[in-house]
Design an enzyme around this catalytic site. Structure first.
Site, PDB file in Angstrom:
ATOM      1  N   ASP A  60       0.811  -1.228   0.000  1.00 14.10           N
ATOM      2  CA  ASP A  60       0.000   0.000   0.000  1.00 14.10           C
ATOM      3  C   ASP A  60       0.842   1.276   0.000  1.00 14.10           C
ATOM      4  O   ASP A  60       0.315   2.366   0.245  1.00 14.10           O
ATOM      5  CB  ASP A  60      -0.924  -0.002   1.228  1.00 14.10           C
ATOM      6  N   GLU A  65      -0.065   9.564   1.560  1.00  6.76           N
ATOM      7  CA  GLU A  65      -0.715  10.530   2.455  1.00  6.76           C
ATOM      8  C   GLU A  65      -0.777  10.033   3.897  1.00  6.76           C
ATOM      9  O   GLU A  65      -0.717  10.832   4.837  1.00  6.76           O
ATOM     10  CB  GLU A  65      -2.138  10.816   1.980  1.00  6.76           C
ATOM     11  N   ASP A  66      -0.897   8.708   4.052  1.00  5.07           N
ATOM     12  CA  ASP A  66      -1.177   8.185   5.397  1.00  5.07           C
ATOM     13  C   ASP A  66       0.012   8.224   6.343  1.00  5.07           C
ATOM     14  O   ASP A  66      -0.171   8.158   7.548  1.00  5.07           O
ATOM     15  CB  ASP A  66      -1.706   6.750   5.279  1.00  5.07           C
ATOM     16  N   ARG A 131      -7.977   2.846  12.074  1.00  2.00           N
ATOM     17  CA  ARG A 131      -6.537   3.082  11.876  1.00  2.00           C
ATOM     18  C   ARG A 131      -5.956   4.122  12.837  1.00  2.00           C
ATOM     19  O   ARG A 131      -4.754   4.139  13.084  1.00  2.00           O
ATOM     20  CB  ARG A 131      -6.285   3.564  10.444  1.00  2.00           C
ATOM     21  N   HIS A 161     -11.160   6.220   6.340  1.00  2.96           N
ATOM     22  CA  HIS A 161     -10.545   7.397   6.935  1.00  2.96           C
ATOM     23  C   HIS A 161     -11.543   8.553   6.902  1.00  2.96           C
ATOM     24  O   HIS A 161     -12.462   8.560   6.087  1.00  2.96           O
ATOM     25  CB  HIS A 161      -9.309   7.831   6.129  1.00  2.96           C
ATOM     26  N   CYS A 248      -5.092  10.388  -1.167  1.00  2.00           N
ATOM     27  CA  CYS A 248      -4.194   9.377  -0.579  1.00  2.00           C
ATOM     28  C   CYS A 248      -2.880   9.248  -1.333  1.00  2.00           C
ATOM     29  O   CYS A 248      -1.888   8.781  -0.793  1.00  2.00           O
ATOM     30  CB  CYS A 248      -4.857   8.003  -0.594  1.00  2.00           C
TER      31      CYS A 248
HETATM   32  C1  CIR Z   1      -5.298   0.948   3.014  1.00  2.00           C
HETATM   33  O1  CIR Z   1      -6.295   0.263   3.305  1.00  2.00           O
HETATM   34  O2  CIR Z   1      -4.518   1.371   3.855  1.00  2.00           O
HETATM   35  C2  CIR Z   1      -5.048   1.245   1.562  1.00  2.00           C
HETATM   36  N1  CIR Z   1      -5.467   0.147   0.777  1.00  2.00           N
HETATM   37  C3  CIR Z   1      -5.782   2.503   1.158  1.00  2.00           C
HETATM   38  C4  CIR Z   1      -5.327   3.717   1.869  1.00  2.00           C
HETATM   39  C5  CIR Z   1      -6.074   4.928   1.438  1.00  2.00           C
HETATM   40  N2  CIR Z   1      -5.543   6.101   2.022  1.00  2.00           N
HETATM   41  C6  CIR Z   1      -6.263   7.173   2.358  1.00  2.00           C
HETATM   42  O3  CIR Z   1      -7.489   7.127   2.348  1.00  2.00           O
HETATM   43  N3  CIR Z   1      -5.610   8.232   2.799  1.00  2.00           N
END
Ligand code: CIR
Length: 253
Positions: A60, A65-66, A131, A161, A248
């Site tokens: 991922d 962004e995360d 998360r 999120h 993201c």
């Molecule tokens: C996840 O589940 O972590 C990734 N497949 C998707 C993350 C998406 N990120 C976001 O909304 N900021």
């Protein structure tokens, strides 16, 4: 106005990324093309782009962004809540070192993914999700306050999120999913609605006055344009298959 963005090219292992969607596995070649178009769109809006190499250790890892919050003179490296994403932030911290003098951290047992953090000027809304836990959000609020910013926690449910369900488009305009308009924390904002059955488009992205909108959500795009924004439509279908959206895929600052 944003000057820079950091993105990471998806790795082939993205097909094993975390998802709750029933849209099937991403097509890697198509994802690479969509990612290139995304980068070009950011570039066309005046951003200088740092493109990081694919990182096959983390399926991922294209969802940069995360793993960090980038804001006025401060970057906060997060502690992702998803087990398979823990560690993604380490490489990002080295990259951020060339842009920021001040780098702070979310520490265990706090977890936070910055897809849960919505910036509205110097105030930040922080979603409590699967998360992001209370300790992570509290740590973030304390860090922000030390840098003369503020934050507040928002309980969310049924969203990955916070920003899966809303996007701040600047100028007091909040894009929100059609069915979730009434949270008291957001009363002061003018609301722009997504179309019915267009929930995914709630993750649209303001960049320097233009809004990037995912392809396939014409009512939402029209509502955003009616509010006065030029839009750019981008196909991000292969990232939607992994519950990821336009915000993201980059860190902007
Ligand atoms: C996840 O589940 O972590 C990734 N497949 C998707 C993350 C998406 N990120 C976001 O909304 N900021």
């Amino acid at each position: 106005m944003f000057k820079h963005a950091i993105v990471r090219t998806p790795c082939p292992e993205m097909i094993h990324g975390i998802t709750s969607s029933k849209l099937g596995k991403p097509d890697y070649a198509l994802a690479l093309n969509q990612h290139k178009e995304y980068v070009e769109a950011l570039r066309s809006l005046g951003l200088e782009i740092t493109v990081l190499e694919p990182d096959s250790s983390f399926p991922d890892s294209t969802f940069v962004e995360d793993v960090a919050l980038c804001t006025f003179g401060l970057s906060v490296v997060t502690n992702p809540g998803a087990a398979s994403r823990k560690g993604e932030q380490i490489d990002m911290e080295m990259v951020l070192g060339s842009f920021y003098d001040s780098i702070e951290h979310i520490e265990a047992p706090g977890t936070l993914e910055a897809g849960d953090v919505m910036m509205a000027g110097r105030h930040f809304y922080i979603g409590i999700s699967d998360r992001t836990n209370h300790q992570g959000a509290d740590q973030m609020i304390h860090i922000l306050e030390r840098y003369r910013m503020t934050g507040e926690k928002i309980e969310i449910n049924q969203l990955l999120h916070l920003k899966s369900g809303m996007s701040y488009l600047e100028d007091n305009n909040l894009l929100v999913q059609n069915g979730s308009l009434n949270h008291p924390a957001f009363y002061k904002f003018r609301k722009i609605k997504t179309g019915a059955d267009e929930d995914y488009a709630a993750n649209s992205l303001w960049v320097n006055g233009t809004v990037l909108v995912p392809a396939g959500f014409p009512i939402t795009r029209n509502n955003i344009e009616q509010a006065g924004y030029p839009t750019i439509t981008l196909d991000v279908s292969e990232f939607e298959k992994l519950d990821g959206g336009l915000s993201c895929l980059s860190l902007r600052f």
